[in-house]
Design a protein around this motif. Structure first.
Motif, short mmCIF file in Angstrom:
data_model
loop_
_atom_site.label_atom_id
_atom_site.label_comp_id
_atom_site.label_asym_id
_atom_site.label_seq_id
_atom_site.Cartn_x
_atom_site.Cartn_y
_atom_site.Cartn_z
N VAL A 148 25.94 -2.92 -26.17
CA VAL A 148 26.59 -2.52 -24.93
C VAL A 148 25.55 -1.87 -24.02
N LEU A 149 25.45 -2.38 -22.80
CA LEU A 149 24.53 -1.79 -21.82
C LEU A 149 25.35 -1.16 -20.71
N ILE A 150 24.94 0.03 -20.31
CA ILE A 150 25.69 0.75 -19.28
C ILE A 150 24.75 1.18 -18.17
N THR A 151 25.12 0.88 -16.93
CA THR A 151 24.42 1.47 -15.79
C THR A 151 25.28 2.61 -15.27
N ASP A 152 24.70 3.78 -15.23
CA ASP A 152 25.44 4.95 -14.79
C ASP A 152 25.28 5.11 -13.27
N LEU A 153 26.28 4.62 -12.54
CA LEU A 153 26.21 4.68 -11.07
C LEU A 153 26.54 6.07 -10.56
N GLU A 154 27.07 6.86 -11.46
CA GLU A 154 27.52 8.19 -11.10
C GLU A 154 26.32 9.11 -10.85
N GLY A 155 25.40 9.08 -11.78
CA GLY A 155 24.18 9.86 -11.63
C GLY A 155 23.36 9.26 -10.49
N SER A 156 22.69 10.10 -9.73
CA SER A 156 21.96 9.57 -8.58
C SER A 156 20.63 8.98 -9.03
N ASN A 157 20.33 9.12 -10.33
CA ASN A 157 19.01 8.75 -10.80
C ASN A 157 18.90 7.37 -11.42
N TYR A 158 19.93 6.54 -11.24
CA TYR A 158 19.85 5.28 -11.95
C TYR A 158 18.81 4.38 -11.34
N THR A 200 25.42 -10.26 -28.91
CA THR A 200 26.05 -10.44 -27.59
C THR A 200 25.88 -9.17 -26.77
N ILE A 201 25.47 -9.33 -25.53
CA ILE A 201 25.20 -8.18 -24.66
C ILE A 201 26.33 -8.01 -23.66
N TYR A 202 27.01 -6.88 -23.76
CA TYR A 202 28.13 -6.59 -22.87
C TYR A 202 27.69 -5.54 -21.85
N TYR A 203 27.93 -5.84 -20.58
CA TYR A 203 27.41 -4.96 -19.53
C TYR A 203 28.53 -4.20 -18.80
N PHE A 204 28.33 -2.89 -18.69
CA PHE A 204 29.29 -2.01 -18.02
C PHE A 204 28.61 -1.23 -16.89
N GLU A 205 29.41 -0.91 -15.88
CA GLU A 205 28.98 0.06 -14.87
C GLU A 205 29.86 1.29 -15.03
N LYS A 206 29.23 2.45 -15.10
CA LYS A 206 30.01 3.70 -15.17
C LYS A 206 30.12 4.25 -13.75
N HIS A 207 31.34 4.26 -13.25
CA HIS A 207 31.57 4.65 -11.85
C HIS A 207 31.80 6.13 -11.66
N GLU A 208 32.53 6.71 -12.59
CA GLU A 208 32.80 8.15 -12.53
C GLU A 208 32.98 8.62 -13.97
N HIS A 268 34.84 6.59 -16.81
CA HIS A 268 35.32 5.32 -16.26
C HIS A 268 34.24 4.25 -16.46
N TYR A 269 34.45 3.42 -17.45
CA TYR A 269 33.49 2.36 -17.74
C TYR A 269 34.08 1.03 -17.30
N CYS A 270 33.47 0.42 -16.29
CA CYS A 270 33.99 -0.83 -15.74
C CYS A 270 33.21 -1.99 -16.35
N LEU A 310 35.89 0.16 -4.10
CA LEU A 310 36.80 1.31 -4.13
C LEU A 310 36.05 2.57 -4.51
N TYR A 311 35.19 2.42 -5.50
CA TYR A 311 34.41 3.56 -5.97
C TYR A 311 33.51 4.09 -4.85
N GLU A 312 32.92 3.17 -4.09
CA GLU A 312 32.03 3.60 -3.02
C GLU A 312 32.78 4.33 -1.92
N ILE A 313 34.00 3.86 -1.63
CA ILE A 313 34.82 4.55 -0.62
C ILE A 313 35.18 5.95 -1.11
#
Ligand SMILES: [Zn+2]
Ligand SMILES: [Zn+2]
Length: 285
Positions: free
Chosen positions: A40-50, A89-97, A100-102, A150-153
């Motif tokens: 599982v790979l996660i990009t943490d969009l929440e932190g400003s440091n991604y 198998t590589i599963y990709y997620f974005e963490k928005h808040e 919250h793993y999308c 939605l997350y960006e708004i």
């Protein structure tokens, strides 16, 4: 036998659900599970440091290791590097808040990993490994794009609550050109810049100087953030290229893009930066 995991793109799950589904550990941006033969790979969009970045339809995913040089042949970096030969198998997620793993989709490595220099948590430069990955579905599914929008708004609304000084401290350092691929290329627009420019415009359109035509559902004057030199023409998302426009003027700029209007807006943006520098820089300790 590969254990097929059922999850549809755009689903948002909690950390606990993620761990149960993939039978992986609860921490880190790269989580290996032998039980489900998954990574599982996660990009943490929440932190400003991604640092993960899309270039066209390739995600440049930064490897594992927060401090010091990253090693290619250890832990999950090794697992990712050895794919697809290890049949994982590589599963990709974005963490928005928080929590919250999308789910975005299944990824595959499309080019060899290469190293790059980035600063670590403490600001020291170090070596990191970048893995070029592509979605099996080729583009980001619309259901994910919607969630991201939605997350960006939401993020912009939250930022709107901050003081102009705080926003200025962040927004004045941003100058980005990267974009992510959704259905079409979609440029990254910084919510810090958008929120600050709208606050500075104080409810009035930068072109016609009229009041915003209505209040939005949050009770804020409805103005739109416009890039004087369009992002699609190579313009940057930065303060001196950004103004707040009423919807009419915004359309006008995209339909006519009159030279005089462009020059006026440039003047306004430059004047505004000067004012902000005077007003906020003294507090910028
Ligand atoms: Zn206007
Ligand atoms: Zn625009």
């Amino acid at each position: 036998m590969r254990n097929k995991i059922s999850i549809s793109p755009g689903s948002v799950i909690s950390n606990q659900e993620l761990c149960e589904k993939f039978r992986c550990g609860p921490q880190g941006g790269m989580r290996r599970s032998n039980k489900t033969n998954s990574l599982v790979l996660i990009t943490d969009l929440e932190g400003s440091n991604y640092k993960d970045e899309w270039q066209d339809d390739i995600l440049l995913y930064t490897g594992m290791g927060q401090l010091g040089d990253q090693e290619l042949n250890k832990y999950q970096n090794k697992t990712l590097n050895n794919s697809p030969y290890n049949n994982i198998t590589i599963y990709y997620f974005e963490k928005h808040e928080p929590n919250h793993y999308c789910y975005v989709g299944i990824m595959k490595k499309v080019k060899p990993a290469y190293f790059s220099i980035q600063s670590d948590k403490n600001g020291s430069l170090r070596k990191v490994w970048i893995f070029p990955l592509k979605l099996l579905s080729k583009t980001i599914p619309p259901s994910v794009a919607e969630k991201t929008a939605l997350y960006e708004i939401k993020k912009e609304y939250n930022l709107y609550k901050k003081s102009k000084i705080d926003l200025y401290k962040k927004a004045s350092k941003i100058n980005q050109r990267s974009y992510r691929r959704h259905i079409t290329n979609q440029y990254i627009r910084s919510p810090e810049i958008s929120a600050l420019i709208k606050k500075e415009a104080d409810g009035r359109c930068d072109l016609c100087n009229n009041e915003a035509p209505f209040l939005d559902i949050e009770g804020l004057p409805f103005l739109e953030c416009h890039h004087i030199e369009w992002l699609s023409n190579g313009g940057s998302d930065c303060l001196d290229n950004t103004v707040a426009l009423c919807p009419n003027c915004h359309r006008k700029m995209h339909v006519i893009n009159n030279k005089d209007d462009i020059n006026n807006l440039k003047q306004i943006a430059i004047q505004r930066i000067k004012e902000m520098e005077e007003n906020y820089r003294s507090d910028n300790s």
